[in-house]
Design an enzyme around this catalytic site. Structure first.
Site, PDB file in Angstrom:
ATOM      1  N   PHE A  91       0.808  -1.216   0.000  1.00 39.25           N
ATOM      2  CA  PHE A  91       0.000   0.000   0.000  1.00 39.25           C
ATOM      3  C   PHE A  91       0.840   1.265   0.000  1.00 39.25           C
ATOM      4  O   PHE A  91       0.364   2.330  -0.411  1.00 39.25           O
ATOM      5  CB  PHE A  91      -0.953  -0.013   1.198  1.00 39.25           C
ATOM      6  CG  PHE A  91      -0.357   0.420   2.509  1.00 39.25           C
ATOM      7  CD1 PHE A  91      -0.563   1.699   3.001  1.00 39.25           C
ATOM      8  CD2 PHE A  91       0.388  -0.471   3.277  1.00 39.25           C
ATOM      9  CE1 PHE A  91      -0.026   2.095   4.214  1.00 39.25           C
ATOM     10  CE2 PHE A  91       0.922  -0.083   4.495  1.00 39.25           C
ATOM     11  CZ  PHE A  91       0.725   1.206   4.970  1.00 39.25           C
ATOM     12  N   LYS A  92       2.096   1.165   0.417  1.00 37.56           N
ATOM     13  CA  LYS A  92       2.952   2.348   0.455  1.00 37.56           C
ATOM     14  C   LYS A  92       3.152   2.957  -0.937  1.00 37.56           C
ATOM     15  O   LYS A  92       3.487   4.132  -1.062  1.00 37.56           O
ATOM     16  CB  LYS A  92       4.313   1.998   1.064  1.00 37.56           C
ATOM     17  CG  LYS A  92       4.252   1.327   2.428  1.00 37.56           C
ATOM     18  CD  LYS A  92       3.717   2.238   3.501  1.00 37.56           C
ATOM     19  CE  LYS A  92       3.594   1.549   4.846  1.00 37.56           C
ATOM     20  NZ  LYS A  92       4.845   1.324   5.530  1.00 37.56           N
TER      21      LYS A  92
END
Length: 494
Positions: A111-112
């Site tokens: 998700f980063k």
């Protein structure tokens, strides 16, 4: 409207959003916040009628007001292009009676990427023509490191230095960082845990002598951790976009509230959900899901934040954190901007190892946030049951959230579980949770076996790691991290 940012610990030093992004952290150690947050709301009907890119431009336009529309449009197109394996960027898929927000379709399968494909674009615009070189210095518990390396590799006049806790990330996470190519990147393991790395990075930013030496060479430091508002702001987009997908699918009616369950250690991902709520998203509750390192669950339950506990190494390593930096921003907003209180609480945390918030402040937090925990046994059981019963393969961090969400009493709202990484970043643990013996198997043997057992396919960027040379083998003690940063700056820029 006042469009400036200032520290959570003082209102004396106001900066623009561009300056806040370049600085990363305030000089007094606080995090940048804006008192006008929430005064402007997103048009929910418009959000539900448009795609991810348009929503991203609008969210960033509110949160980063000194960026021009054309600047943000160019940033969004560069950040969310062909490097994503789906045009939806962050699709929502069914998960039994609930929904899964898939945040792992970017180039590093975590998700980063949503933020760290955007942050280099924002920084490039912010520093255009200033003549300085910028070294990004970041601590990672697993995913931020590779996402930062991928986002900043090759960016002109920019370097990136990543520290990770030796032996406390997955095999794939380690290789993602250790094999990173690029003349402007540096990677170093530290002897310690993530909190050691994160605390020392903050100390490096506060080292005035180091800053002066680097400034003499035209170099400034900045951060890619979620302490940087430029990391946090892009994450708000996927909360709005998830709601839009649900509305278009007929799952929710416009204005109905939605519950989000978020696996989190540093509190950045769930704080982005709170920002979305302030911008007008109909959020019923934000459920904070913790693993055995349950300092956040204890805090939301009791009002006492106490890092004086044993650090546990778990199968959800990106959440193995005892000092949740972004919680400071929530304390600021929930206390109605009481800088003195926030500074006092952070001083207590640093000096005593704990702090206690006033009862009224805790009550306000509990109105918005729920919480729960799942240890490794519960996490493994959730991976198995989610696959066997629902046909969904999830990673250990997502499994923590799913386990916690299953334990939350249903309240009639639509519920979304945030899925933060590809299960193939943790092939060994996922395969073992599905009942297979992984004794003596390498990480890639487990990856191959997981593909065979489930009929799914590992992302090419992960399976291809086995063919790449290890380029970064440095290890240092915490006390040597500043020297490593300085040597990295010399190598990259001088």
């Amino acid at each position: 409207m006042n469009s400036f940012y200032h520290s959570t610990r003082s209102k004396l030093d106001s900066v623009t959003s561009k300056q806040a992004i370049l600085r990363g952290i305030a000089p007094d150690g606080g995090l940048y916040v804006a008192d006008w947050l929430g005064q402007t709301k997103m048009d929910l009907a418009a959000v539900c009628a448009q795609g991810f890119h348009q929503t991203a431009r609008q969210v960033l336009g509110i949160l980063l007001p000194d960026y021009a529309e054309d600047e943000l449009a160019a940033c969004v197109e560069a950040a969310y292009g062909s490097q994503w394996d789906t045009p939806a960027v962050t699709p929502v898929t069914p998960l039994g009676a609930d929904w899964l927000l898939e945040l792992y379709h970017g180039p590093t399968s975590a998700f980063k990427d949503v933020a760290l494909q955007m942050l280099p674009q924002l920084m490039s615009v912010a520093r255009a023509g200033d003549g300085r070189d910028v070294m990004i210095v970041t601590a990672t518990s697993g995913d931020t490191g590779k996402a930062a390396l991928d986002g900043f590799a090759g960016v002109p006049h920019t370097g990136v230095t990543v520290f990770y806790p030796e032996g406390k990330v997955s095999d794939v996470q380690h290789l993602q960082m250790a094999t990173q190519a690029g003349d402007n990147v540096a990677v170093c393991a530290i002897r310690g845990n993530f909190d050691d790395a994160q605390s020392e990075v903050k100390s490096i930013f506060a080292d005035e002598a180091l800053a002066q030496r680097l400034a003499a060479s035209g170099v400034a430091l900045s951060s890619a951790n979620s302490i940087n508002v430029g990391r946090l702001a892009p994450q708000v987009t996927y909360y709005f976009d998830a709601y839009a997908q649900l509305e278009r699918a007929g799952v929710v009616k416009l204005g109905e509230k939605v519950t989000f369950c978020v696996p989190t250690g540093n509190f950045g991902d769930v704080l982005a959900g709170y920002y979305a709520k302030l911008l007008g998203l109909p959020v019923a509750r934000l459920v904070v899901a913790s693993n055995k390192n349950d300092v956040l669950t204890d805090f939301i339950t009791t009002g006492t934040y106490d890092r004086r506990r044993d650090f546990a190494k778990t199968i959800s390593p990106s959440m193995d954190i005892l000092v949740s930096s972004n919680l400071e921003r929530l304390l600021y907003y929930m206390s109605d901007g009481d800088c003195e209180l926030v500074a006092s609480l952070m001083a207590d945390l640093g000096e005593k190892g704990f702090y206690q918030v006033p009862e009224g402040l805790l009550a306000k937090i509990q109105e918005v946030f729920a919480c729960g925990r799942a240890d490794d046994d519960a996490t493994r059981a959730e991976i198995a049951s989610t696959w066997n019963e629902l046909g969904a393969l999830i990673d250990p961090h997502t499994a923590v959230a799913k386990s916690v969400l299953d334990a939350v009493p249903a309240d009639g709202t639509v519920r979304v579980c945030l899925s933060t990484a590809s299960p193939y970043k943790f092939s060994s643990d996922v395969l073992a949770a599905l009942g297979q013996d992984t004794s003596g198997m390498s990480g890639f043997a487990c990856m191959d076996a997981l593909e065979k057992a489930t009929g799914t396919t590992a992302p090419a960027q992960l399976s291809g790691l086995r063919d790449l040379p290890v380029l970064h083998k440095d290890v240092c003690d915490r006390a040597k991290m500043g020297a490593f940063v300085e040597s990295s700056c010399a190598r990259v820029f001088l």
